[in-house]
Write an enzyme that holds these catalytic residues in place. Structure first.
Site, PDB file in Angstrom:
ATOM      1  N   LEU A 103       0.872  -1.118  -0.110  1.00 51.32           N
ATOM      2  CA  LEU A 103       0.087   0.119  -0.071  1.00 51.32           C
ATOM      3  C   LEU A 103       0.929   1.136   0.098  1.00 51.32           C
ATOM      4  O   LEU A 103       1.806   1.030   0.831  1.00 51.32           O
ATOM      5  CB  LEU A 103      -0.869  -0.136   1.202  1.00 51.32           C
ATOM      6  CG  LEU A 103      -1.852  -1.191   1.293  1.00 51.32           C
ATOM      7  CD1 LEU A 103      -2.800  -0.898   2.777  1.00 51.32           C
ATOM      8  CD2 LEU A 103      -2.972  -0.701   0.398  1.00 51.32           C
ATOM      9  N   ASP A 104       0.688   2.033  -0.684  1.00 52.78           N
ATOM     10  CA  ASP A 104       1.702   3.360  -0.886  1.00 52.78           C
ATOM     11  C   ASP A 104       1.668   4.290   0.341  1.00 52.78           C
ATOM     12  O   ASP A 104       0.564   3.983   1.066  1.00 52.78           O
ATOM     13  CB  ASP A 104       1.616   4.291  -2.243  1.00 52.78           C
ATOM     14  CG  ASP A 104       0.097   4.807  -2.427  1.00 52.78           C
ATOM     15  OD1 ASP A 104      -0.323   5.111  -1.066  1.00 52.78           O
ATOM     16  OD2 ASP A 104      -0.371   5.389  -3.316  1.00 52.78           O
ATOM     17  N   TYR A 105       2.346   5.153   0.453  1.00 48.98           N
ATOM     18  CA  TYR A 105       2.573   6.066   1.503  1.00 48.98           C
ATOM     19  C   TYR A 105       1.178   6.585   1.999  1.00 48.98           C
ATOM     20  O   TYR A 105       0.922   7.016   3.270  1.00 48.98           O
ATOM     21  CB  TYR A 105       3.817   6.969   1.135  1.00 48.98           C
ATOM     22  CG  TYR A 105       4.038   7.722   2.470  1.00 48.98           C
ATOM     23  CD1 TYR A 105       4.811   7.622   3.433  1.00 48.98           C
ATOM     24  CD2 TYR A 105       3.725   9.203   2.432  1.00 48.98           C
ATOM     25  CE1 TYR A 105       5.234   8.331   4.428  1.00 48.98           C
ATOM     26  CE2 TYR A 105       3.923  10.135   3.447  1.00 48.98           C
ATOM     27  CZ  TYR A 105       4.752   9.621   4.367  1.00 48.98           C
ATOM     28  OH  TYR A 105       5.068  10.454   5.530  1.00 48.98           O
ATOM     29  N   ARG A 190      -0.036   2.022  -8.322  1.00 46.79           N
ATOM     30  CA  ARG A 190      -1.139   2.956  -8.169  1.00 46.79           C
ATOM     31  C   ARG A 190      -2.074   2.953  -9.080  1.00 46.79           C
ATOM     32  O   ARG A 190      -2.804   3.862  -9.369  1.00 46.79           O
ATOM     33  CB  ARG A 190      -0.239   4.285  -8.173  1.00 46.79           C
ATOM     34  CG  ARG A 190       0.868   4.339  -7.185  1.00 46.79           C
ATOM     35  CD  ARG A 190       1.513   5.735  -7.423  1.00 46.79           C
ATOM     36  NE  ARG A 190       0.905   7.063  -6.964  1.00 46.79           N
ATOM     37  CZ  ARG A 190       0.507   7.611  -5.801  1.00 46.79           C
ATOM     38  NH1 ARG A 190       1.071   6.969  -4.805  1.00 46.79           N
ATOM     39  NH2 ARG A 190      -0.517   8.533  -5.656  1.00 46.79           N
TER      40      ARG A 190
END
Length: 256
Positions: A103-105, A190
């Site tokens: 999961l991105d930032y 993303r």
């Protein structure tokens, strides 16, 4: 399950994989009483007796953790810039765990952590089409025909997406935002954010609420829990039917 000996040693916490390779070539590793000095040999840590300099390695139990990742945390076990990483929240767990996918930032929600490398690889492999469901809060309210584009597959710079399951979850009375439930079966970089950008409704908040049949439920942000035996069994069943062919493509590392 058999794995390369240097990986088995590294997973058992003996040393880094490169250092473990040096231990093997130096003749300091034995498997079932025989010295192994060449790389490429495989062993099963659950069945074979493996020693390093005469000491048996510990047999690490498989651990499966559901973690509710907060926004602003790196999906990694370390960060050279000193930022907060997911393992900072799992210090009470002795086994070395790794995230399954990413999961991105700026995203939050359900992240599976485990030391079961075989299951992790299967869950991330595109041949299994593991479903991932998100709640995406977006600017303004997308019209139904815009959501249909996501349902049917929408063109991105890296190709057309596979059909997604999309429905309204919540709509602001003033129409300033909407939260959309979207389920995808891919793992492009993303991807969810880019899909909504393509219909001109940028994502302002993204939360993964389910993964491969696991449901985040009421697990609080920043907290974790061990999976039940039933949940682990369901995960394994979900990836048991398709055989992975060596050399085939693997999933992207950042899934939202």
């Amino acid at each position: 399950m058999e794995e390369r000996l240097q990986k088995v040693l590294a997973n058992a916490g003996v040393a880094s994989r490169r250092k473990c390779e040096e231990l093997i070539t130096a003749g300091k590793v034995m498997v079932n009483g025989e010295v192994v000095s060449e790389l490429g040999v495989k062993a099963d840590p659950t069945k074979d007796i493996i020693t390093v300099s005469g000491k048996a390695i510990k047999k690490e139990a498989k651990v499966y953790i559901m973690f509710n990742k907060p926004k602003g945390v790196i999906t990694s076990v370390s960060d050279p810039q000193g930022r907060s990483v997911v393992t900072d929240y799992l210090k009470e767990i002795k086994e070395r765990l790794y995230p399954v996918g990413r999961l991105d930032y700026d995203s939050e929600g359900l992240l599976l952590m485990t030391n079961d490398g075989d299951l992790a690889h299967k869950l991330m492999h595109p041949s299994h089409h593991v479903p991932k469901t998100y709640h995406a809060t977006v600017e303004r309210v997308p019209h139904g025909n815009a959501l249909e584009k996501l349902q049917n597959g929408i063109k991105l710079e890296d190709g057309v997406t596979a059909p997604a399951e999309v429905e309204y979850h919540d709509i602001d009375p003033e129409k300033k935002f909407a939260t959309i439930s979207i389920t995808i079966h891919e793992g492009r970089n993303r991807q969810v954010r880019r899909m909504f950008d393509a219909i001109h409704h940028p994502v302002t908040r993204l939360k993964r609420i389910s993964f491969g049949g696991l449901v985040l439920g009421n697990l609080q942000r920043g907290k974790n829990r061990r999976l039940t035996a039933e949940e682990v069994s369901k995960l394994m069943e979900s990836v048991a039917e398709v055989a992975i062919v060596p050399g085939t493509a693997t999933a992207e590392t950042a899934e939202d």
